[in-house]
Design a protein around this motif. Structure first.
Motif, PDB file in Angstrom:
ATOM      1  N   PHE A 351       0.812  -1.212   0.000  1.00  0.00           N
ATOM      2  CA  PHE A 351       0.000   0.000   0.000  1.00  0.00           C
ATOM      3  C   PHE A 351       0.853   1.273   0.000  1.00  0.00           C
ATOM      4  CE2 PHE A 351      -3.106  -3.035   1.780  1.00  0.00           C
ATOM      5  CZ  PHE A 351      -4.180  -2.782   0.928  1.00  0.00           C
ATOM      6  N   SER A 352       2.163   1.112  -0.207  1.00  0.00           N
ATOM      7  CA  SER A 352       3.020   2.307  -0.249  1.00  0.00           C
ATOM      8  C   SER A 352       2.821   3.091  -1.536  1.00  0.00           C
ATOM      9  CB  SER A 352       4.493   1.914  -0.102  1.00  0.00           C
ATOM     10  OG  SER A 352       4.930   1.156  -1.221  1.00  0.00           O
ATOM     11  N   VAL A 353       2.107   2.498  -2.490  1.00  0.00           N
ATOM     12  CA  VAL A 353       1.789   3.165  -3.751  1.00  0.00           C
ATOM     13  C   VAL A 353       0.276   3.161  -3.929  1.00  0.00           C
ATOM     14  CG1 VAL A 353       3.970   2.570  -4.860  1.00  0.00           C
ATOM     15  CG2 VAL A 353       2.045   0.988  -5.024  1.00  0.00           C
ATOM     16  N   SER A 354      -0.210   4.032  -4.783  1.00  0.00           N
ATOM     17  CA  SER A 354      -1.638   4.085  -5.075  1.00  0.00           C
ATOM     18  C   SER A 354      -1.841   4.085  -6.590  1.00  0.00           C
ATOM     19  CB  SER A 354      -2.265   5.345  -4.468  1.00  0.00           C
ATOM     20  OG  SER A 354      -3.655   5.382  -4.718  1.00  0.00           O
ATOM     21  N   PRO A 355      -2.592   3.127  -7.146  1.00  0.00           N
ATOM     22  CA  PRO A 355      -3.246   2.041  -6.411  1.00  0.00           C
ATOM     23  C   PRO A 355      -2.236   1.017  -5.900  1.00  0.00           C
ATOM     24  CG  PRO A 355      -3.483   1.722  -8.765  1.00  0.00           C
ATOM     25  CD  PRO A 355      -2.849   3.065  -8.594  1.00  0.00           C
ATOM     26  N   TRP A 356      -2.682   0.162  -4.962  1.00  0.00           N
ATOM     27  CA  TRP A 356      -1.789  -0.825  -4.378  1.00  0.00           C
ATOM     28  C   TRP A 356      -1.279  -1.793  -5.452  1.00  0.00           C
ATOM     29  CZ3 TRP A 356      -3.260  -5.877  -5.076  1.00  0.00           C
ATOM     30  CH2 TRP A 356      -4.611  -6.136  -5.341  1.00  0.00           C
ATOM     31  N   ARG A 357      -0.231  -2.524  -5.111  1.00  0.00           N
ATOM     32  CA  ARG A 357       0.292  -3.539  -6.007  1.00  0.00           C
ATOM     33  C   ARG A 357       0.587  -4.798  -5.202  1.00  0.00           C
ATOM     34  NH1 ARG A 357       5.915  -0.214  -6.992  1.00  0.00           N
ATOM     35  NH2 ARG A 357       6.775  -0.462  -4.882  1.00  0.00           N
ATOM     36  N   CYS A 358       0.753  -5.913  -5.895  1.00  0.00           N
ATOM     37  CA  CYS A 358       1.095  -7.171  -5.245  1.00  0.00           C
ATOM     38  C   CYS A 358       2.583  -7.191  -4.914  1.00  0.00           C
ATOM     39  CB  CYS A 358       0.770  -8.364  -6.145  1.00  0.00           C
ATOM     40  SG  CYS A 358      -0.991  -8.703  -6.329  1.00  0.00           S
ATOM     41  N   GLN A 359       2.913  -7.663  -3.724  1.00  0.00           N
ATOM     42  CA  GLN A 359       4.311  -7.887  -3.389  1.00  0.00           C
ATOM     43  C   GLN A 359       4.848  -9.068  -4.203  1.00  0.00           C
ATOM     44  OE1 GLN A 359       5.091  -8.243   0.828  1.00  0.00           O
ATOM     45  NE2 GLN A 359       3.484  -6.761   1.353  1.00  0.00           N
ATOM     46  N   THR A 360       6.108  -9.020  -4.543  1.00  0.00           N
ATOM     47  CA  THR A 360       6.730 -10.102  -5.314  1.00  0.00           C
ATOM     48  C   THR A 360       8.013 -10.547  -4.628  1.00  0.00           C
ATOM     49  OG1 THR A 360       7.890  -8.490  -6.701  1.00  0.00           O
ATOM     50  CG2 THR A 360       5.775  -9.321  -7.522  1.00  0.00           C
ATOM     51  N   ASP A 361       8.429 -11.787  -4.939  1.00  0.00           N
ATOM     52  CA  ASP A 361       9.680 -12.298  -4.380  1.00  0.00           C
ATOM     53  C   ASP A 361      10.853 -11.881  -5.267  1.00  0.00           C
ATOM     54  OD1 ASP A 361       9.700 -14.003  -6.601  1.00  0.00           O
ATOM     55  OD2 ASP A 361       8.968 -15.734  -5.472  1.00  0.00           O
ATOM     56  N   GLN A 362      12.034 -12.384  -4.942  1.00  0.00           N
ATOM     57  CA  GLN A 362      13.234 -11.976  -5.673  1.00  0.00           C
ATOM     58  C   GLN A 362      13.213 -12.421  -7.128  1.00  0.00           C
ATOM     59  OE1 GLN A 362      16.435 -13.824  -3.522  1.00  0.00           O
ATOM     60  NE2 GLN A 362      15.802 -15.919  -4.027  1.00  0.00           N
ATOM     61  N   ASN A 363      12.340 -13.365  -7.441  1.00  0.00           N
ATOM     62  CA  ASN A 363      12.207 -13.824  -8.824  1.00  0.00           C
ATOM     63  C   ASN A 363      11.061 -13.136  -9.566  1.00  0.00           C
ATOM     64  OD1 ASN A 363      14.361 -15.746  -8.569  1.00  0.00           O
ATOM     65  ND2 ASN A 363      12.935 -17.103  -7.467  1.00  0.00           N
ATOM     66  N   GLY A 364      10.438 -12.177  -8.902  1.00  0.00           N
ATOM     67  CA  GLY A 364       9.343 -11.451  -9.538  1.00  0.00           C
ATOM     68  C   GLY A 364       8.010 -12.166  -9.467  1.00  0.00           C
ATOM     69  N   GLN A 365       7.926 -13.249  -8.685  1.00  0.00           N
ATOM     70  CA  GLN A 365       6.678 -13.991  -8.567  1.00  0.00           C
ATOM     71  C   GLN A 365       5.812 -13.395  -7.455  1.00  0.00           C
ATOM     72  OE1 GLN A 365       5.924 -16.552 -10.800  1.00  0.00           O
ATOM     73  NE2 GLN A 365       7.791 -15.679 -11.709  1.00  0.00           N
ATOM     74  N   ILE A 366       4.508 -13.405  -7.679  1.00  0.00           N
ATOM     75  CA  ILE A 366       3.574 -12.843  -6.705  1.00  0.00           C
ATOM     76  C   ILE A 366       3.631 -13.634  -5.401  1.00  0.00           C
ATOM     77  CG2 ILE A 366       1.117 -12.526  -6.180  1.00  0.00           C
ATOM     78  CD1 ILE A 366       0.665 -11.858  -9.101  1.00  0.00           C
ATOM     79  N   LYS A 367       3.627 -12.902  -4.291  1.00  0.00           N
ATOM     80  CA  LYS A 367       3.524 -13.527  -2.980  1.00  0.00           C
ATOM     81  C   LYS A 367       2.042 -13.654  -2.611  1.00  0.00           C
ATOM     82  CE  LYS A 367       7.862 -11.743  -1.010  1.00  0.00           C
ATOM     83  NZ  LYS A 367       8.439 -10.946   0.115  1.00  0.00           N
ATOM     84  N   TRP A 368       1.583 -14.886  -2.412  1.00  0.00           N
ATOM     85  CA  TRP A 368       0.174 -15.147  -2.154  1.00  0.00           C
ATOM     86  C   TRP A 368      -0.090 -15.318  -0.657  1.00  0.00           C
ATOM     87  CZ3 TRP A 368      -2.658 -14.166  -6.203  1.00  0.00           C
ATOM     88  CH2 TRP A 368      -2.183 -14.451  -7.491  1.00  0.00           C
ATOM     89  N   VAL A 369      -1.314 -14.959  -0.242  1.00  0.00           N
ATOM     90  CA  VAL A 369      -1.751 -15.236   1.123  1.00  0.00           C
ATOM     91  C   VAL A 369      -1.761 -16.741   1.336  1.00  0.00           C
ATOM     92  CG1 VAL A 369      -3.714 -15.088   2.713  1.00  0.00           C
ATOM     93  CG2 VAL A 369      -3.068 -13.102   1.323  1.00  0.00           C
ATOM     94  N   ASP A 370      -1.345 -17.162   2.529  1.00  0.00           N
ATOM     95  CA  ASP A 370      -1.144 -18.570   2.838  1.00  0.00           C
ATOM     96  C   ASP A 370      -2.461 -19.338   2.910  1.00  0.00           C
ATOM     97  OD1 ASP A 370       0.762 -20.713   3.896  1.00  0.00           O
ATOM     98  OD2 ASP A 370      -0.742 -20.610   5.504  1.00  0.00           O
ATOM     99  N   GLU A 371      -2.427 -20.586   2.464  1.00  0.00           N
ATOM    100  CA  GLU A 371      -3.617 -21.434   2.481  1.00  0.00           C
ATOM    101  C   GLU A 371      -4.169 -21.619   3.884  1.00  0.00           C
ATOM    102  OE1 GLU A 371      -3.947 -26.010   2.587  1.00  0.00           O
ATOM    103  OE2 GLU A 371      -3.776 -25.516   0.447  1.00  0.00           O
ATOM    104  N   GLN A 372      -3.310 -21.827   4.874  1.00  0.00           N
ATOM    105  CA  GLN A 372      -3.790 -22.113   6.221  1.00  0.00           C
ATOM    106  C   GLN A 372      -4.534 -20.930   6.814  1.00  0.00           C
ATOM    107  OE1 GLN A 372      -3.634 -25.220   7.632  1.00  0.00           O
ATOM    108  NE2 GLN A 372      -5.127 -24.248   9.029  1.00  0.00           N
ATOM    109  N   LEU A 373      -4.058 -19.699   6.549  1.00  0.00           N
ATOM    110  CA  LEU A 373      -4.780 -18.520   7.030  1.00  0.00           C
ATOM    111  C   LEU A 373      -6.187 -18.483   6.437  1.00  0.00           C
ATOM    112  CD1 LEU A 373      -3.488 -14.910   7.404  1.00  0.00           C
ATOM    113  CD2 LEU A 373      -5.612 -15.326   6.171  1.00  0.00           C
ATOM    114  N   ILE A 374      -6.289 -18.760   5.145  1.00  0.00           N
ATOM    115  CA  ILE A 374      -7.596 -18.744   4.473  1.00  0.00           C
ATOM    116  C   ILE A 374      -8.508 -19.807   5.075  1.00  0.00           C
ATOM    117  CG2 ILE A 374      -8.773 -19.062   2.265  1.00  0.00           C
ATOM    118  CD1 ILE A 374      -6.139 -18.100   0.922  1.00  0.00           C
ATOM    119  N   LEU A 375      -7.987 -21.009   5.227  1.00  0.00           N
ATOM    120  CA  LEU A 375      -8.782 -22.108   5.764  1.00  0.00           C
ATOM    121  C   LEU A 375      -9.244 -21.800   7.184  1.00  0.00           C
ATOM    122  CD1 LEU A 375      -9.845 -24.928   5.075  1.00  0.00           C
ATOM    123  CD2 LEU A 375      -7.712 -25.875   5.980  1.00  0.00           C
ATOM    124  N   ASP A 376      -8.359 -21.239   8.002  1.00  0.00           N
ATOM    125  CA  ASP A 376      -8.727 -20.892   9.373  1.00  0.00           C
ATOM    126  C   ASP A 376      -9.840 -19.845   9.396  1.00  0.00           C
ATOM    127  OD1 ASP A 376      -6.849 -22.626  10.355  1.00  0.00           O
ATOM    128  OD2 ASP A 376      -5.360 -21.082  10.846  1.00  0.00           O
TER     129      ASP A 376
END
Length: 650
Positions: A351-376
């Motif tokens: 959210f440091s930019v507007s509009p927001w953007r997805c965080q990415t790893d060192q390889n440029g791949q999107i960092k996704w919300v974890d499955e366990q958090l969603i399931l919980d």
């Protein structure tokens, strides 16, 4: 409860009835590329009525000959109805028009003329008025209301959405003296000085033509109101296809507070650099009003709850009158899972930019919300409901902000962890944003149901806030707005800050909602709990929608209010039927309706009252709706129905 499915075992058939020729359940549409025929094509498709379309602009189209229309021996007619742009399109040869006329007389097939200039050929005298019909109210005749248009009360309003644009054009004319004419729709000029027919059936030597003398396109209210009746008349009430008028309203964020629109800073409280204002949260009094309103309106909300909102209020204040009262009155509401604390299930957001953007790893791949958090989040909210005695459908879910499903440009794909969490939680139906996804689609092994946003923002508790944010979003910089509309050329004039909500925003939503609920469209709408709080701005909007609907439709055509999973099943059936309809054979022969289909294909069927199952102890067919009987047949094989003997003269 939503029940339109027919799952009876197929009736084994021997010899079909031999009374008269076989008439296939298919409509021939001759298309000139103009709006009226396009509207009829769209409606046939929306209801699932099979059609064959001949484009007059196509030099390679089939020529209409007696052999094209029927078998040479006369034992099979290939079309049950014919749609033409007018009574004699100039791109149809004289021989083709003769073939059509002879065919219609021979097999008692009706013709619908989409838009005509009144002439003796269609049973009209010369027009007494030609011009705009904007804002006028026409009236269906008694023969229409007792026949194909029995689902309507009688008044048919013509759109008038803009004071500076002519939206509806037509001709008023009397019936031709001495002609066999049945009035269908009578209208008047805007001044009231002239009146006459706008639709009428002309019968000439055993040939019936219904002609409309006003132009229209598929989105206009006057066509939407008349559309199903036109199909009923054309097919004599017997066709493949099925219609319902649907309206559901999801209320998201029940028990949570929602951030407030800051009218001074033109931003939402809590956003980057936006001054903080008090949140909006329903009170017990607001919940009591929701219960009262449901009782008097006959319409039920779907309460999409977040248990964390109640738990947090108890932790902070020692008690929560809102959730305590709603739990005590839990059986007065329809509940659904909106996750425990409304976490976003898509990518990790920057959210440091507007509009927001997805965080990415060192390889440029999107960092996704974890499955366990969603399931919980899913299961914890489900457990909260179980502990409170709330009845929910465990297979339904709407995630916070529709998170987890694609949201371009930031998220071009679904979160793969979201899909796997849905599977593990047993979620079969998940909400989608209809502005991103128009159709039911797969989300992993689950299915997504598009939801329409109602024009009530989540951060609005008052009419003044609603008007101010509307002006910021939809008006130009010169008018004090954000100017976001300028690139697309869709800017509107500002609404009045005090009266604009009721005068402009509500009528605009009524017009859009009347389009969807008269379009055989089960997609639900959604709002937020904030809209039930403070000024309770949802009620004038929904009251206006229900009022407009009930003023137009008779009591035999009630609104259908499905849960999200039920709406999804309808959409899935509609999609499956469009894909498989070519493999289904259906025809009428004498007083018998015969349908042959592969097992599992959802075949929508509409027939007149009095239609029976051939040879069954419980003979009544289908479900009663809008003065007809209809159902979805899935059993496959051969289904035989006995039509009432009066159907052919309907």
């Amino acid at each position: 409860m939503l029940t339109v499915a027919l799952t009876l075992a197929a009736v084994p058939g021997n010899a079909v009835a031999t009374t008269g020729p076989r008439i296939d359940l298919r409509v021939l549409v001759v298309d000139d590329g103009q709006g009226p025929v396009g509207a009829i094509r769209q409606r046939l498709d929306a209801e699932g009525v099979p059609s064959t379309v001949l484009s007059l602009a196509d030099p390679g189209r089939p020529v209409i000959t007696p052999q094209f229309l029927a078998d040479p021996d006369g034992q099979r007619a290939r079309f049950q109805g014919v749609v033409l742009p007018n009574e004699a399109p100039n791109r149809l040869a004289a021989a083709e028009l003769t073939a059509l006329a002879d065919y219609e007389r021979r097999f008692s097939v009706r013709q619908l003329n989409a838009f005509v200039y009144p002439t003796a050929a269609t049973g009209f005298a010369a027009p007494t008025y030609s011009g705009t019909l904007d804002g006028t109210v026409s009236q269906l005749s008694q023969p229409a209301l007792s026949g194909a248009f029995k689902q309507l009360r009688g008044p048919v309003a013509f759109d008038n959405n803009s004071p500076v644009v002519d939206e509806s054009y037509g001709y008023l004319a009397a019936a031709l003296p001495g002609a066999s004419v049945t009035p269908i729709l009578t209208g008047k000029s805007p001044s009231g000085a002239a009146q006459g027919l706008l639709a009428a059936v002309h019968e000439d030597n055993r040939r019936e033509q219904l002609s409309l003398s006003f132009a229209y396109y598929s989105e206009q209210l006057q066509f939407r109101l008349l559309a199903h009746g036109l199909i009923t008349w054309l097919t004599r009430g017997v066709h493949l296809g099925l219609h319902r008028n649907y309206l559901s309203l999801h209320v998201d964020d029940i028990f949570l507070p929602d951030a407030r629109w800051n009218s001074a800073a033109n931003c939402t409280s809590g956003e980057l650099n936006c001054p903080v204002l008090p949140n909006i949260r329903m009170t017990q009094a607001d919940a009591e009003q929701a219960k009262r309103w449901q009782g008097t309106s006959g319409f039920i909300f779907d309460m999409y709850y977040n248990g964390a909102g109640a738990d947090r209020a108890v932790a902070e204040h020692g008690s929560d009158p809102l959730s305590a009262w709603m739990v005590r009155n839990r059986n007065d509401f329809r509940w659904a899972n909106h996750t425990y604390s409304h976490e976003f299930f898509g990518c990790l957001r920057d959210f440091s930019v507007s509009p927001w953007r997805c965080q990415t790893d060192q390889n440029g791949q999107i960092k996704w919300v974890d499955e366990q958090l969603i399931l919980d989040q899913i299961t914890r909210n489900r457990d909260w409901a179980n502990a409170k005695g709330l009845k929910i459908n465990r297979a339904e879910l709407v995630s916070g902000e529709h998170g987890g499903t694609r949201s371009e440009p930031q998220m071009p794909t679904d979160n793969p962890n979201f899909a796997s969490a849905l599977r593990k939680a047993g979620i079969e139906w998940v909400g989608l944003d209809a502005s991103r996804d128009r159709d039911v689609r797969a989300v992993g092994q689950s299915r997504g149901v598009p939801r329409y946003p109602m024009n009530l923002f989540y951060n609005n508790g008052t009419r003044a806030e609603a008007a101010d944010e509307y002006n910021w979003i939809y008006t130009s910089r010169a008018d004090g707005g954000s100017g976001a509309c300028e690139a697309s050329g869709t800017c509107v004039t500002p609404v009045h800050p005090v009266t604009g909500f009721q005068d402009r925003i509500v009528p605009g939503q009524v017009a859009f909602t009347m389009q969807t609920l008269t379009g055989n469209d089960p997609r639900p709408y959604y709002i937020h709990q904030s809209n039930l709080a403070e000024d309770r701005i949802v009620y004038p909007m929904v009251d206006a929608i229900l009022g407009a609907y009930r003023a137009a439709f008779a009591t035999n055509t009630p609104l259908v209010n499905p849960r999200m999973s039920e709406a999804g099943e309808v959409l899935a059936d509609q999609s499956a039927w469009r894909a498989a309809s070519a493999g289904v054979t259906a025809y009428v022969q004498g007083d018998e309706l015969v349908i042959q289909a592969p097992k599992g294909v959802p075949v929508p069927i509409t027939a007149p009252e009095g239609t029976d199952h051939e040879g069954l102890l419980a003979p009544e067919f289908g479900t009663r709706y809008s003065g007809e009987r209809s159902a979805v047949h899935r059993a496959g094989g051969t289904l035989r129905l006995d039509l009432p003997r009066s159907w052919a003269s309907s």
